[in-house]
Each structure stands twice: as structure tokens, then as C-alpha cells.
Enzyme design. Structure first.
Site, mmCIF file in Angstrom:
data_model
loop_
_atom_site.group_PDB
_atom_site.id
_atom_site.type_symbol
_atom_site.label_atom_id
_atom_site.label_comp_id
_atom_site.label_asym_id
_atom_site.label_seq_id
_atom_site.Cartn_x
_atom_site.Cartn_y
_atom_site.Cartn_z
ATOM 1 N N THR A 179 0.823 -1.210 0.000
ATOM 2 C CA THR A 179 0.000 0.000 0.000
ATOM 3 C C THR A 179 0.857 1.259 0.000
ATOM 4 O O THR A 179 1.764 1.410 0.819
ATOM 5 C CB THR A 179 -0.914 0.010 1.233
ATOM 6 O OG1 THR A 179 -1.683 -1.188 1.253
ATOM 7 C CG2 THR A 179 -1.851 1.212 1.197
ATOM 8 N N MET A 299 1.452 -2.613 4.594
ATOM 9 C CA MET A 299 0.943 -3.261 5.797
ATOM 10 C C MET A 299 1.412 -4.712 5.841
ATOM 11 O O MET A 299 1.560 -5.357 4.816
ATOM 12 C CB MET A 299 -0.584 -3.216 5.794
ATOM 13 C CG MET A 299 -1.243 -3.789 7.043
ATOM 14 S SD MET A 299 -1.189 -2.659 8.427
ATOM 15 C CE MET A 299 -2.560 -1.555 8.016
ATOM 16 N N ASP A 302 5.169 -9.133 4.798
ATOM 17 C CA ASP A 302 5.782 -9.684 3.595
ATOM 18 C C ASP A 302 7.097 -8.963 3.315
ATOM 19 O O ASP A 302 7.178 -7.735 3.374
ATOM 20 C CB ASP A 302 4.838 -9.537 2.397
ATOM 21 C CG ASP A 302 5.334 -10.303 1.177
ATOM 22 O OD1 ASP A 302 6.116 -11.252 1.351
ATOM 23 O OD2 ASP A 302 4.924 -9.948 0.052
#
Length: 359
Positions: A179, A299, A302
Site C-alpha cells: 500500500t 501493511m 511480507d
């Protein structure tokens, strides 16, 4: 209704059916939909009245379309906006324009039919809404704020550090983002000189059908040849490949200065596909020569394990700093895990990459 302190959303779509469906999916996921609107003009008024945490925005609407509404919302009552886009080339272009105008992310609009995919669609929509609601809207402005005095006085290894020198000769760079990432990825790749002859892989969390358009945007804005990655191809100096949405991207060989790429299906990792971890971890195992990985805004976690694998293999790792990250999630977790060598603002990352390869 969500519990006190939960995410409050406004749903905007010219279809009553779609507004009802999106509201149902969000509220089942614990998001409180406080109001809806049937066109962009009404959306601006509703957002100003209810001050939600996030807005889901359709693109094509009467009176004022989604892009116009985003621009007015950002000017009048800045609020994170998540675009809902259909799978189509023209919608992809419009969606990226919405990101340029201030939208923070996008998600594929759910279909009207009830299928076995609906639980996944709901989970993705709810996760995207919550992620968008957490975006720092001031981060993009800070990413282009440069203070020469601060840069000159910053200690080595901190944001703003510059170590001028000759361009590195080759090297592999892997950039991961979620994001808030597309604009930062563009900024970083555009600032990397073509003469450096880098091999660059980009893993941006993005739905299938949009990564190809994203690659074309990058190609038009930098000196490198940018394409969406294909299974089995080899990537050499001066080339950038973008992981396709819906596939994991692996590096399985490095021979004659060219990386061989593999695309695989399989389950999502950390709820996403492509997953940054897969690309970084596989590269750590096979890449010869200098390897630098970069973890940008997003967010979740990962990329954290992938950064750790690269660091253990002797590669260099850079994380975007909190001040310029739309969401300081993935970079923060990598930093906390001790997997990052440097923490840099968005505008300093390209130079940071070059520094690691010089050294």
C-alpha cells in the site's frame, strides 16, 4: 456495526446493488459503514459530513466521477480513498490516474454473483479497507521534502546520507512494496541511472490485470526496459521485470550475467500473491555478485523473511523510513527483526542502492 474505535467507512458507487453488496461484505468483516453515496458529487459532501477513516470509491459515476471526487476530497477534507476497479485495460489506466490524484490504493471490484471465491473477495476487500484507513496521507509530501543541510550533517547509515562516487558496474536490485508503493517504486526506479546496468525485479502487491499496466508506466518513466515478468525468461543488465499479479516470482538461476525467472501459482503467502518473500529468498540462494533488496511502504510482514535471507547471504538491505512511508508496517518489522542495513527516505533510496553496490 463495528466496535468502538473500529474502522469507519463511506461507500461510493452509482449502483445501489453494488453499494449494498460492498456494505454487507465490509460490515461482516467488522468495518462500520457510516454512509454511502451514489455519485462523486454526493461523495464529497458525505465525506465532509461524516469524517470517515476511509472511502471506497467507484470510478465511473454521474455528475462527478471517481477521479474528480478523489481530487476534491483531498483538497477539502483529506481522507484515505480506496478505488474499486474492474478488470480492464482502460480501468487500469484510470485507476493509476486516481493514485496520482491522491487515492492510496485500489482493489478489484467484487462481482455480483455468489461463488466459492466470495470469502476470499471479502477478506481482500476488508484487509484493503483497513490498510487504506491506516495510511499517513502526509507521507507523500514528505517523500519529496529534501533538506540539504540535514543531508550534509546526517551520520553515516541514516536517512539523507550521500556518498558520491562512480556508478557501480552491474548488480541485482529487488524492490518490494505494498500500500502506497506504486508512486515510490516509480520514484526509485526513475532515479536509478541506466548506465549502472542494474538487473531490477519489482514485487508490488497488485491484482492480476494491473501489473502489466504498471510495468508500462514504469517503462515510460525511467531509462530501463520494463516489462511484466514471463515464466522462464532471462533478465540482464538494463532490464526491469515486474512480478505479475496472481503469480509468485522466483529467481532460479544466474548465468552469464542473466537471471532466469520462474512464475508459480500455489497458495498466497501472507495473504498476497505475488509475495515479496518468495522473490527475495530465492534470489538470496542463486544470485551471483552484488545483491541489494529494498522494502518499501506497506501493511503486514511480507518481505521481512526475504530481507533476512538476503542479509545472511551477504547482500545489502534497505528499508523505507517511517516519515515517508504511507504505512510503516513491512519496513518497521524488517527493522525490528534486525534485517536492514540502512533506513532511508523515499527520495534517498536510489542513491542508497547505488552506494551499496559501489561498496
Amino acid at each position: 456495526m463495528s466496535a468502538a474505535g473500529g474502522t469507519r467507512a463511506v461507500v461510493v458507487d452509482d449502483s445501489r446493488f453494488m453499494r449494498t453488496l460492498i456494505t454487507k461484505l465490509l460490515e461482516e468483516g467488522g468495518v462500520d459503514v457510516v454512509a454511502d453515496a451514489s455519485d462523486g458529487e454526493a461523495a464529497v459532501e458525505v465525506v465532509a459530513e461524516h469524517a470517515p477513516d476511509v472511502v471506497t470509491m467507484d470510478i465511473e459515476m454521474p455528475r462527478k466521477n471517481g477521479i474528480e471526487a478523489v481530487e476534491e476530497i483531498m483538497a477539502r477534507c483529506p481522507t484515505p480513498v480506496l478505488m474499486l476497479s474492474a478488470h480492464a485495460d482502460e480501468n487500469a489506466d484510470i485507476t493509476f490516474e486516481a493514485l496520482d490524484r491522491g487515492a492510496v490504493d485500489f482493489v478489484t471490484k467484487p462481482g455480483g454473483e455468489v461463488t466459492s471465491e466470495m470469502p476470499r473477495v471479502k477478506r481482500e476487500l476488508v484487509d484493503k479497507v483497513r490498510s487504506a484507513a491506516a495510511v499517513d496521507l502526509n507521507a507523500r509530501g514528505r517523500s519529496v521534502t529534501r533538506t540539504p543541510t540535514a543531508q550534509a550533517s546526517a551520520p553515516a547509515g541514516t536517512a539523507g546520507t550521500r556518498r558520491p562516487g562512480p556508478l557501480p558496474e552491474g548488480g541485482t536490485v529487488i524492490i518490494g512494496a505494498s500500500t502506497g508503493g506504486p508512486n515510490v517504486v516509480e520514484e526509485v526506479v526513475a532515479a536509478l541511472p541506466r548506465e549502472a546496468d542494474l538487473r531490477i525485479l519489482v514485487v508490488q502487491h497488485m491484482p492480476e490485470g494491473f501489473t502489466g499496466r504498471f510495468a508500462k508506466r514504469l517503462d515510460s518513466r525511467c531509462g530501463y526496459e520494463v516489462r511484466e515478468a514471463r515464466d522462464g525468461e532471462r533478465v540482464g543488465p538494463g532490464q526491469v521485470r515486474v512480478a505479475p499479479g496472481g503469480s509468485h516470482l522466483f529467481v532460479d538461476d544466474d548465468r552469464a550475467d542473466r537471471l532466469r525467472l520462474r512464475l508459480r501459482g500455489g497458495d498466497r503467502l501472507h495473504g498476497v500473491k505475488p509475495a515479496i518473500d518468495h522473490t527475495m529468498t530465492s534470489a538470496a540462494e542463486v544470485v551471483r555478485g552484488p545483491l541489494t533488496t529494498v522494502l518499501l511502504t506497506g501493511m503486514g510482514r511480507d518481505g521481512v523473511d526475504g530481507m533476512g535471507a538476503v542479509k545472511r547471504a551477504g547482500g545489502s538491505t534497505i528499508a523505507q523510513d517511517e516519515r515517508t512511508s504511507a504505512i510503516f508496517g513491512m519496513p518497521k518489522r524488517a527493522i525490528e527483526a534486525g534485517h536492514t542495513d540502512e533506513v532511508l527516505p523515499a527520495h534517498g533510496i536510489a542513491e542508497g542502492i547505488l552506494n551499496t553496490l559501489r561498496n
